[in-house]
Design a protein around this motif. Structure first.
Motif, short mmCIF file in Angstrom:
data_model
loop_
_atom_site.label_atom_id
_atom_site.label_comp_id
_atom_site.label_asym_id
_atom_site.label_seq_id
_atom_site.Cartn_x
_atom_site.Cartn_y
_atom_site.Cartn_z
N UNK A 246 -57.94 103.67 10.00
CA UNK A 246 -58.39 104.39 10.95
C UNK A 246 -58.01 102.97 11.51
N UNK A 247 -57.92 102.36 12.76
CA UNK A 247 -58.15 100.97 13.11
C UNK A 247 -58.85 100.72 13.90
N UNK A 248 -59.78 99.71 12.92
CA UNK A 248 -61.00 99.06 13.12
C UNK A 248 -61.08 98.24 14.29
N UNK A 249 -60.20 96.83 14.20
CA UNK A 249 -59.58 95.64 15.13
C UNK A 249 -58.24 95.83 15.50
N UNK A 250 -57.86 94.62 16.02
CA UNK A 250 -56.91 94.06 16.44
C UNK A 250 -56.16 93.79 14.77
N UNK A 251 -56.65 93.06 13.68
CA UNK A 251 -56.16 93.38 12.12
C UNK A 251 -56.94 94.17 11.33
N UNK A 252 -57.43 94.34 11.97
CA UNK A 252 -57.97 95.23 10.42
C UNK A 252 -58.20 96.69 10.33
N UNK A 253 -57.82 97.62 9.44
CA UNK A 253 -58.26 98.76 9.59
C UNK A 253 -58.88 99.65 8.26
N UNK A 254 -59.23 100.61 8.39
CA UNK A 254 -60.08 101.57 7.02
C UNK A 254 -59.57 102.39 6.85
N UNK A 255 -58.75 102.38 6.15
CA UNK A 255 -58.60 103.59 5.05
C UNK A 255 -58.99 104.96 3.96
N UNK A 256 -59.02 105.88 4.39
CA UNK A 256 -59.83 106.75 3.71
C UNK A 256 -59.20 107.60 3.24
N UNK A 257 -59.19 107.82 1.96
CA UNK A 257 -58.21 108.69 1.10
C UNK A 257 -58.97 110.15 0.17
N UNK A 258 -58.27 111.23 0.60
CA UNK A 258 -58.91 112.41 -0.31
C UNK A 258 -57.53 112.93 -0.92
N UNK A 259 -58.28 112.49 -2.87
CA UNK A 259 -57.39 113.46 -3.47
C UNK A 259 -57.93 114.66 -3.50
N UNK A 260 -56.82 115.36 -3.70
CA UNK A 260 -56.69 116.90 -3.84
C UNK A 260 -55.74 116.93 -5.19
N UNK A 261 -56.19 118.23 -6.48
CA UNK A 261 -56.33 118.27 -7.87
C UNK A 261 -56.18 119.83 -7.73
N UNK A 262 -54.51 120.14 -8.42
CA UNK A 262 -55.33 121.58 -9.28
C UNK A 262 -56.15 121.74 -9.89
#
Ligand code: FES
Ligand SMILES: [Fe+2]
Length: 338
Positions: A246-262
């Motif tokens: 997700x872009x936050x401003x011009x020089x920063x962003x926020x990554x969200x990660x969802x891990x899925x395993x069997x």
């Protein structure tokens, strides 16, 4: 050409569901502060600016049927309509005229997405690809707060396998023990997928300890901000990571990660801690690389990227990121050593 910021047209992940409780929270998405809250069991998102005297609504309190601005107490329903002005009578039409700006919001699988621009041609929901959120798997979220750099560079980083032998030398692959792979690229109208076929797992320590065998990994980008990486063996899925940048401003962003395993023998919480522990050094390397890259780009005023023989995605990620489309179909096959 559209005058709307392309980052405002698509769905962007703003928060984890578990972070939006009774107190409102502010999240800046592509430069726009948004107040997220829950009222009457419904999630609401409003541009974080009270229409009255521009106080931040995220500092307000959640009332039974909306969000109350703490300055003069005006109350706004989840759709933005002003429903109360304390000390005065408020007619329905007046309430609509005094609305806060609503933001489209969508919640699924523990994630809250917002869409800032309300043009009619954008999809009614974000593209969410199985097994993200699917039944019968273990899932866990990893939110690492704000990173320096751009969401675009982060997406390109995840889609690009060549840096894994150099930047992540020893952890994912090894620069001194490359192995032959076949890369295949497929275009979709609003996305692109890279498949890597190989006969042995990667040479880095993570693969050797965590994966029994690997035959294929796929990384799929769905514009504007979702990347899903899937690792498979002969027996099916080993791991899937679905990330939203997700872009936050011009020089920063926020990554969200969802891990899925069997689902397997190991309890979900053990897998969660194990994966995080293994991935932490890799994440740190990517995090500092993106920050260093952003610093150089900022110093020179703009990015200027050369396309090498391994950059088979060319500028297609950028085109998609900017709101463009691709002609669907398989476009490239490349034999390379990773
Ligand atoms: S500034 Fe929000 S009620 Fe006055
Ligand atoms: Fe990386």
């Amino acid at each position: 050409m559209s005058l709307v910021d392309p980052m405002h047209l698509g769905w962007q992940m703003a928060a984890l569901s578990r972070d939006v409780r009774r107190r409102p929270v502010q999240r800046v998405v592509a430069g726009v502060p948004v107040a997220l809250f829950r009222s009457n069991g419904r999630i609401g998102a409003l541009v974080d600016r009270c229409p009255h005297r521009n106080f931040p609504l995220s500092q307000g309190r959640v009332a039974e049927n909306g969000l109350t601005c703490p300055y003069h107490g005006w109350r706004f329903a989840a759709d933005g309509t002003c429903v109360a002005v304390p000390g005065c009578t408020l007619g329905e039409a007046e309430g609509r005229r005094l609305s806060a700006k609503p933001v489209a919001v969508y919640e699924a699988h523990g994630a809250v997405f917002v869409r800032l621009a309300d043009t009619p041609d954008v999809p009614a929901a974000p593209t969410l690809r199985a097994p993200f959120g699917s039944d019968g798997f273990d899932h866990f979220w990893w939110d690492q707060g704000e990173w320096r750099g751009t969401a675009f560079d982060a997406i390109e980083n995840v889609m690009d396998p060549f840096h894994t032998s150099e930047l992540h030398h020893g952890l994912i692959r090894r620069r001194d023990r490359r192995q032959p792979v076949t890369l295949t690229v497929e275009n979709f109208e609003r996305g692109i997928e890279m498949t890597i076929d190989q006969s042995r797992p990667d040479s880095g320590i993570m693969s050797r300890l965590l994966e029994g065998e690997r035959t294929r990994s796929r990384t799929r980008y769905d514009a504007p901000a979702a990347v899903q990486a899937v690792w498979e063996s002969r027996h099916g899925l080993t791991l899937c990571v679905t990330a939203f940048f997700t872009p936050v401003g011009k020089h920063s962003f926020r990554p969200f990660a969802c891990f899925t395993t069997p689902r397997g023998i190991l309890p979900a919480v053990v897998k969660q801690w194990g994966l995080k522990a293994f991935l932490m050094p890799v994440v740190k390397q990517d995090r500092s690389a993106l920050a260093a890259q952003a610093e150089v780009v900022a110093r020179f005023g703009a990015m200027r990227y050369a396309q090498g023989p391994g950059d088979i995605l060319g500028n297609r990620i950028h085109r998609l990121y900017q709101g463009g489309a691709l002609m669907p179909g398989i476009t490239d096959r490349l034999a390379a050593d990773l």
